[in-house]
Design an enzyme around this catalytic site. Structure first.
Site, mmCIF file in Angstrom:
data_model
loop_
_atom_site.group_PDB
_atom_site.id
_atom_site.type_symbol
_atom_site.label_atom_id
_atom_site.label_comp_id
_atom_site.label_asym_id
_atom_site.label_seq_id
_atom_site.Cartn_x
_atom_site.Cartn_y
_atom_site.Cartn_z
ATOM 1 N N ARG A 65 0.788 -1.483 7.480
ATOM 2 C CA ARG A 65 1.221 -0.225 6.862
ATOM 3 C C ARG A 65 2.180 0.578 7.740
ATOM 4 N NH1 ARG A 65 -2.832 3.232 3.313
ATOM 5 N NH2 ARG A 65 -0.760 3.830 2.561
ATOM 6 N N ASP A 95 0.809 -1.225 0.000
ATOM 7 C CA ASP A 95 0.000 0.000 0.000
ATOM 8 C C ASP A 95 0.840 1.272 0.000
ATOM 9 O OD1 ASP A 95 -2.593 -0.937 -0.221
ATOM 10 O OD2 ASP A 95 -2.929 -1.079 1.945
ATOM 11 N N ARG A 120 -9.688 5.829 10.695
ATOM 12 C CA ARG A 120 -8.228 5.775 10.767
ATOM 13 C C ARG A 120 -7.698 6.838 11.742
ATOM 14 N NH1 ARG A 120 -6.350 2.957 6.040
ATOM 15 N NH2 ARG A 120 -7.964 1.439 5.572
ATOM 16 N N HIS A 149 -11.225 7.219 4.462
ATOM 17 C CA HIS A 149 -10.298 8.355 4.538
ATOM 18 C C HIS A 149 -11.042 9.605 4.054
ATOM 19 C CE1 HIS A 149 -6.277 5.926 4.181
ATOM 20 N NE2 HIS A 149 -6.388 6.405 5.399
ATOM 21 N N CYS A 163 -5.207 9.425 -3.659
ATOM 22 C CA CYS A 163 -4.497 8.505 -2.754
ATOM 23 C C CYS A 163 -3.055 8.289 -3.209
ATOM 24 C CB CYS A 163 -5.181 7.139 -2.716
ATOM 25 S SG CYS A 163 -6.856 7.150 -2.119
HETATM 26 N N1 ARG Z 1 -5.451 0.124 0.776
HETATM 27 C C1 ARG Z 1 -5.152 1.400 1.342
HETATM 28 C C2 ARG Z 1 -5.706 1.495 2.752
HETATM 29 O O1 ARG Z 1 -6.737 0.964 3.035
HETATM 30 C C3 ARG Z 1 -5.716 2.489 0.484
HETATM 31 C C4 ARG Z 1 -5.310 3.855 0.941
HETATM 32 C C5 ARG Z 1 -5.929 4.940 0.128
HETATM 33 N N2 ARG Z 1 -5.362 6.198 0.426
HETATM 34 C C6 ARG Z 1 -6.044 7.329 0.604
HETATM 35 N N3 ARG Z 1 -5.380 8.439 0.743
HETATM 36 N N4 ARG Z 1 -7.350 7.340 0.654
HETATM 37 O O2 ARG Z 1 -5.105 2.088 3.622
#
Ligand code: ARG
Length: 299
Positions: A122, A97, A169, A198, A292
């Site tokens: 991550r 990612d 998040r 996000h 993203c």
């Molecule tokens: N697979 C990643 C996650 O879930 C995608 C992140 C997407 N990034 C963003 N800035 N929206 O963290």
């Protein structure tokens, strides 16, 4: 005494206005592009091997790595064709990612707030991005938060405020820490739909004071805040949001949008923006779009 004729002058300010005749106000609908500096991460190691949002299915159709690379290059080249600077950070094996550079940090006024990820998978990305940012020598002021913050994925920079998302998040505590670090007011917004986990999947920043958003992604209170702050904003419906329309990147005039976001592109055109469609289907398999994949470095 006769009036001067010929080219019509700029209309005089309304009576009571304090601006002098030399002040030219930007007309609504006249958009001005500002050259940007972006960081992108090459998707050499991009794949979907775990699921941390509803778009990700490690047992589903696998990522076509060659196509992902071509799509990513298409996005990079679109930025360069618009006159923007794009730097590239190489991906790290085992960090699929990392291609989502927006999460790597938050860079505003030449200050860098390092990211701190929720998912264990991550977490090593934060230090990887910081190392790159330090090595540029461009920045001297580095900060961090004591709780989860996923960088520009959850913080959007406007002229006078930062919009900040929480719910999936980035923590509310990190919003306060970002406000202290940047000395810029932070408006906390509550995300409620796991598909828009996000903030940058639910709000597109179009100009210094102009956004578009998907109301379905926010709590009633946060919708009221958005209506109050941005009464004229473009809003999109659920179908349009699902094209990742809100994951667009604007330079003030040109807006890089997913190719599927046809109705959003039309709304942008009506408001004087120039939509620039890009195809990023492979990244959608991980819940990502143009924004993203892009971290803006604001000096
Ligand atoms: N697979 C990643 C996650 O879930 C995608 C992140 C997407 N990034 C963003 N800035 N929206 O963290």
């Amino acid at each position: 005494m006769p009036h001067v004729t010929g080219t019509p002058a700029i209309p005089a300010p309304a009576s009571g206005a304090t601006t002098g005749p030399a002040t030219v106000t930007t007309l609504p609908g006249v958009r001005v592009a500002r050259p940007r500096h972006y960081l992108m991460c090459r998707p050499t190691h991009f794949e979907v091997t775990y699921a941390i949002n509803p778009w990700m299915d490690p047992t589903g159709e696998p990522v076509d790595t060659d196509l992902a690379m071509r799509q990513w290059e298409g996005l990079r080249d679109a930025y360069r064709a618009l006159g923007h600077t794009v730097d590239v950070i190489e991906g790290v094996p085992g960090l699929p990612d990392m291609v989502f550079a927006a999460n790597g940090a938050l860079v505003v006024d030449g200050k860098v707030l390092g990211a701190s990820f929720l998912a264990a998978e991550r977490q090593p990305e934060g230090p990887a991005y910081l190392e790159w940012l330090r090595a540029t020598g461009m920045f001297s002021d580095f900060g961090s938060t004591s709780t989860v913050n996923e960088g520009e994925g959850d913080f959007l920079d406007l002229d006078t405020v930062l919009l900040a998302g929480t719910g999936f998040r980035t923590s509310r505590m990190a919003h306060g820490e970002a406000q202290e670090f940047f000395g810029k007011p932070v408006i906390s917004l509550q995300l409620v739909d796991p598909s828009y986990y996000h903030l940058d999947t639910a709000i597109a920043v179009l100009g210094d004071h102009d956004i578009a958003y998907y109301p379905g992604a926010f709590s009633p209170g946060s919708n009221a805040v958005l209506r109050r702050m941005f009464p004229d904003a473009i809003t999109v419906d659920a179908d349009e949001a699902a094209t990742f329309a809100m994951n667009s990147v604007s330079d003030g005039k040109h807006v890089v949008v997913p190719v599927e976001s046809v109705r959003f592109a039309a709304a942008l055109r009506e408001r004087g923006y120039d939509p620039v469609p890009v195809e990023l289907s492979e990244f959608k398999k991980s819940g990502g779009g143009p924004k993203c994949c892009t971290l803006e470095l604001r000096s």
